[in-house]
Design a protein around this motif. Structure first.
Motif, mmCIF file in Angstrom:
data_model
loop_
_atom_site.group_PDB
_atom_site.id
_atom_site.type_symbol
_atom_site.label_atom_id
_atom_site.label_comp_id
_atom_site.label_asym_id
_atom_site.label_seq_id
_atom_site.Cartn_x
_atom_site.Cartn_y
_atom_site.Cartn_z
ATOM 1 N N ASP A 61 0.819 -1.207 0.000
ATOM 2 C CA ASP A 61 0.000 0.000 0.000
ATOM 3 C C ASP A 61 0.857 1.263 0.000
ATOM 4 O O ASP A 61 0.485 2.278 -0.598
ATOM 5 C CB ASP A 61 -0.944 -0.001 1.201
ATOM 6 C CG ASP A 61 -1.999 -1.094 1.088
ATOM 7 O OD1 ASP A 61 -2.355 -1.452 -0.039
ATOM 8 O OD2 ASP A 61 -2.461 -1.590 2.129
ATOM 9 N N LEU A 65 0.464 4.230 -2.808
ATOM 10 C CA LEU A 65 0.307 5.659 -2.521
ATOM 11 C C LEU A 65 1.386 6.462 -3.246
ATOM 12 O O LEU A 65 1.105 7.522 -3.829
ATOM 13 C CB LEU A 65 0.390 5.899 -1.016
ATOM 14 C CG LEU A 65 -0.705 5.257 -0.155
ATOM 15 C CD1 LEU A 65 -0.385 5.433 1.323
ATOM 16 C CD2 LEU A 65 -2.076 5.836 -0.481
ATOM 17 N N GLU A 79 -2.352 13.638 5.642
ATOM 18 C CA GLU A 79 -2.523 12.278 6.130
ATOM 19 C C GLU A 79 -3.203 12.332 7.490
ATOM 20 O O GLU A 79 -2.766 13.059 8.386
ATOM 21 C CB GLU A 79 -1.179 11.561 6.260
ATOM 22 C CG GLU A 79 -1.324 10.141 6.803
ATOM 23 C CD GLU A 79 0.010 9.436 6.961
ATOM 24 O OE1 GLU A 79 0.144 8.312 6.453
ATOM 25 O OE2 GLU A 79 0.920 10.012 7.603
ATOM 26 N N SER A 87 3.541 4.986 6.131
ATOM 27 C CA SER A 87 2.847 5.549 4.967
ATOM 28 C C SER A 87 3.320 6.964 4.676
ATOM 29 O O SER A 87 3.467 7.359 3.510
ATOM 30 C CB SER A 87 1.334 5.530 5.185
ATOM 31 O OG SER A 87 0.987 6.130 6.417
ATOM 32 N N ILE A 91 4.626 8.608 1.142
ATOM 33 C CA ILE A 91 3.973 9.797 0.580
ATOM 34 C C ILE A 91 4.972 10.947 0.429
ATOM 35 O O ILE A 91 5.045 11.590 -0.622
ATOM 36 C CB ILE A 91 2.781 10.224 1.475
ATOM 37 C CG1 ILE A 91 1.683 9.154 1.451
ATOM 38 C CG2 ILE A 91 2.221 11.576 1.018
ATOM 39 C CD1 ILE A 91 0.609 9.361 2.516
ATOM 40 N N PHE A 150 -4.813 11.023 2.593
ATOM 41 C CA PHE A 150 -4.803 9.618 2.968
ATOM 42 C C PHE A 150 -5.367 9.484 4.366
ATOM 43 O O PHE A 150 -4.852 10.072 5.322
ATOM 44 C CB PHE A 150 -3.390 9.045 2.918
ATOM 45 C CG PHE A 150 -3.301 7.597 3.336
ATOM 46 C CD1 PHE A 150 -4.119 6.641 2.748
ATOM 47 C CD2 PHE A 150 -2.411 7.186 4.320
ATOM 48 C CE1 PHE A 150 -4.060 5.308 3.122
ATOM 49 C CE2 PHE A 150 -2.323 5.856 4.701
ATOM 50 C CZ PHE A 150 -3.153 4.917 4.102
ATOM 51 N N HIS A 178 -7.707 3.767 3.903
ATOM 52 C CA HIS A 178 -7.100 2.454 4.109
ATOM 53 C C HIS A 178 -8.054 1.484 4.802
ATOM 54 O O HIS A 178 -9.003 1.875 5.458
ATOM 55 C CB HIS A 178 -5.822 2.599 4.932
ATOM 56 C CG HIS A 178 -4.917 1.418 4.837
ATOM 57 N ND1 HIS A 178 -4.390 0.778 5.934
ATOM 58 C CD2 HIS A 178 -4.456 0.739 3.757
ATOM 59 C CE1 HIS A 178 -3.630 -0.223 5.535
ATOM 60 N NE2 HIS A 178 -3.655 -0.273 4.223
#
Length: 222
Positions: A61, A65, A79, A87, A91, A150, A178
C-alpha cells in the motif's frame, strides 16, 4: 527535420522553440531528481522491512500511494493517522519528487515521537509537517487546498473526515482510505458505511484496490 524548421517564418520558428523548451521545463518541474535522497530512503525502508507494526500500512500500500502521487503530480498532501510513519515516508518520498509537502496528524504522543525519529532517519523531515493532535478537531480547522489525502485513522470516523476534507480537495485530487474492502467483501467496522457513502457521490469516482490492506481511491471530478 532541421531543414524544414530552418525554412519556417522567423516568428513561427521562435514560437516552436519556445514550446519545446517550455514543455521540457514543465517536465522538469514535475520530476525532481535527488539520487542521494532516494538512496537514503531506500536504505531506511530496507532496514525496516517487515518491522512495521502499530497500525502501519504494508509495503504494497505504501508503494501504491507513492505511485498515485507520482503519476498525478500531487503536491499538497494531508494524512489522517500517522502511526509511526511508514505511509508518511512513502507519501513524502513521492512528494520530494513533485516539489510537494505532507501534513500528517497523529493523536498518540508515543507514536508521534517515533514517527518524527523515523522521518529524520529517512531524510524526509523537510517534506513533512507532523502534528500531534486529535484529528476529529484539526481536520475541521486545517486550511486547504489539498490534492492528495490519505485517511488511516479511526474507521468509524472515515465518513466524517471525508465530509470535512472534500470541500478543501481540488478537482482531480484524490482521497484514499485504508482498510477498505469492496462492497460485499467484508471489511472493518465503519469502512462499509464509508464506501457506500463515497460510491454514491456524483462528483467523485471511487475504485477499490484490494492488493494489500484494501485501499478506496476516490478522485474528485469537479
Amino acid at each position: 527535420m532541421r531543414r524544414v524548421i530552418s525554412q519556417l517564418p522567423g516568428t513561427f520558428f521562435i514560437y516552436i522553440i519556445m514550446v519545446i523548451f517550455s514543455g521540457n521545463y514543465l517536465l522538469a518541474q514535475h520530476s525532481v531528481e535527488n539520487p542521494e535522497l532516494d538512496k537514503k530512503v531506500e536504505a531506511f525502508l530496507k532496514s525496516k522491512k517487515n518491522q512495521w507494526r502499530d497500525l502501519n500500512v504494508p509495503d504494497t500500500d505504501g508503494k501504491l500511494l507513492y505511485d498515485i502521487i507520482i503519476k498525478n503530480g500531487y503536491t499538497r498532501g494531508l494524512e489522517i493517522g500517522t502511526s509511526t510513519g511508514h505511509s508518511a515516508i512513502w507519501i513524502a518520498w513521492a512528494m520530494s519528487k513533485t516539489n510537494g509537502k505532507l501534513i500528517t496528524i497523529e493523536i498518540s504522543e508515543r507514536r508521534y515521537k517515533e514517527a518524527i525519529a523515523n522521518f529524520e532517519e529517512a531524510g524526509l523531515s523537510k517534506y513533512i509537517d507532523a502534528r500531534l493532535a486529535n484529528a476529529h478537531d484539526l481536520v475541521k480547522k486545517i486550511q486547504g487546498p489539498f490534492d492528495f489525502v490519505f485517511s488511516d485513522a479511526d474507521k468509524d470516523w472515515y465518513t466524517n473526515y471525508f465530509i470535512d476534507v472534500a470541500p478543501k480537495l481540488e478537482a482531480g485530487g484524490c482521497f484514499a482510505a485504508h482498510n477498505v474492502r469492496p462492497l460485499g467483501a467484508g471489511g472493518m467496522s465503519g469502512t462499509k458505511a464509508y464506501l457506500a457513502y463515497v460510491k454514491d457521490l456524483e462528483n467523485f469516482t471511487t475504485t477499490v484496490n484490494n492488493s494489500g490492506g484494501g485501499l478506496a481511491i476516490s478522485v474528485k471530478n469537479n
